[in-house]
Design an enzyme around this catalytic site. Structure first.
Site, PDB file in Angstrom:
ATOM      1  N   LYS A  48       0.773  -1.161   0.108  1.00 47.87           N
ATOM      2  CA  LYS A  48       0.109  -0.028  -0.090  1.00 47.87           C
ATOM      3  C   LYS A  48       0.952   1.212   0.031  1.00 47.87           C
ATOM      4  O   LYS A  48       1.723   1.052   0.751  1.00 47.87           O
ATOM      5  CB  LYS A  48      -0.827   0.097   1.137  1.00 47.87           C
TER       6      LYS A  48
HETATM    7  C1  E4P Z   1      -8.205   0.746   4.251  1.00 42.94           C
HETATM    8  O1  E4P Z   1      -7.448   0.371   3.837  1.00 42.94           O
HETATM    9  C2  E4P Z   1      -8.000   1.457   5.497  1.00 42.94           C
HETATM   10  O2  E4P Z   1      -7.481   0.764   6.418  1.00 42.94           O
HETATM   11  C3  E4P Z   1      -9.202   1.884   6.295  1.00 42.94           C
HETATM   12  O3  E4P Z   1     -10.616   1.366   5.584  1.00 42.94           O
HETATM   13  C4  E4P Z   1      -9.548   3.197   6.860  1.00 42.94           C
HETATM   14  O4  E4P Z   1     -10.673   3.283   7.655  1.00 42.94           O
HETATM   15  P1  E4P Z   1     -11.063   4.246   8.640  1.00 42.94           P
HETATM   16  O5  E4P Z   1     -11.514   5.534   8.123  1.00 42.94           O
HETATM   17  O6  E4P Z   1     -12.359   3.827   9.355  1.00 42.94           O
HETATM   18  O7  E4P Z   1      -9.966   4.430   9.566  1.00 42.94           O
END
Ligand code: E4P
Length: 228
Positions: A82
């Site tokens: 990522k």
């Molecule tokens: C996705 O890859 C992220 O880790 C995640 O969905 C972020 O979610 P949040 O906005 O609830 O922290």
């Protein structure tokens, strides 16, 4: 639609895999920090449980992202690296993709950003829908726009609906055709629930109990004992 768990907690992943419908995991630096476990060990344990594990770099400059991306990808073939939605990440992706490393462009909030991720050949693009809702905008509209922009070009990048906060986020993302929904364990568990299911089951079991003397047991007592 594929289901990913959004967590840094290996036990949560283990519990969810027992249900047989979990396809992968997304992590981020915040989720990993919350668990306080060595990053590499945690990712390796996750890779033993699911086919896709997204591990995020923390560098913000291309050269360092490449080093971190290679390191994370080398841990296991199930890893997708990522990278945050930064121009530097695109320089890094050029190198990482040439080495066959799959990437996920994260912290995406607009169709323009998603278009760039697809142009770069990212494996996943992660629009954060809940965070768009948090600032009184429409996260689902962002997802709809991304899918619309991708459609005529047949981009191979898979749209990973992220930051999902409740079951209807998952349902709406599925209706729009997102390839993947990533969610916390709580949302995953909520998807199973309906009060009419609980009430219906209570009724079935109570009626069966009343008629048990006539119905007998589904597994005869002797067989049940022999199988113990
Ligand atoms: C996705 O890859 C992220 O880790 C995640 O969905 C972020 O979610 P949040 O906005 O609830 O922290």
């Amino acid at each position: 639609m594929k289901f990913f768990l959004d967590t840094g907690n290996v036990e949560e992943i283990r519990a969810a895999t027992e249900l047989g419908i979990l396809d992968g995991v997304t992590t981020n630096p915040t989720l990993m920090a919350k668990e306080g476990k060595p990053f590499r060990d945690a990712l390796l344990e996750m890779c033993a449980l699911v086919e896709i594990v997204n591990g995020e770099v923390v560098a913000t400059e291309a050269k360092r992202m490449i080093v971190e991306g290679r390191e994370i990808a080398a841990l296991h073939p199930n890893i997708v690296v990522k990278l945050p939605m930064l121009a530097e990440s695109f320089k890094a992706m050029k190198v990482l993709h040439a080495e066959g490393i799959r990437t996920n462009v994260t912290l995406v909030f607009s169709p323009a950003q998603a278009l760039l991720a697809a142009k770069a050949g990212a494996y996943f693009v992660s629009p954060f829908l809940g965070r768009v809702d948090d600032i009184a905008n429409d996260g689902m509209q962002v997802l709809r726009d991304i899918l619309e922009v991708y459609r005529p070009y047949n981009f191979q990048t898979q749209v990973l609906a992220a930051s999902l906060r409740h079951p209807m986020h998952v349902v709406e993302a599925a209706k729009l055709g997102a390839h993947i929904a990533t969610m916390p364990l709580k949302v995953f568990q909520q998807l199973f629930k309906h009060p009419l299911t609980d009430r219906g089951l209570q009724g079935f079991l109570a009626d069966w109990e009343k008629a048990r003397a006539v119905l007998g047991d589904i597994v005869p007592q002797e067989t049940a004992k022999a199988k113990k």
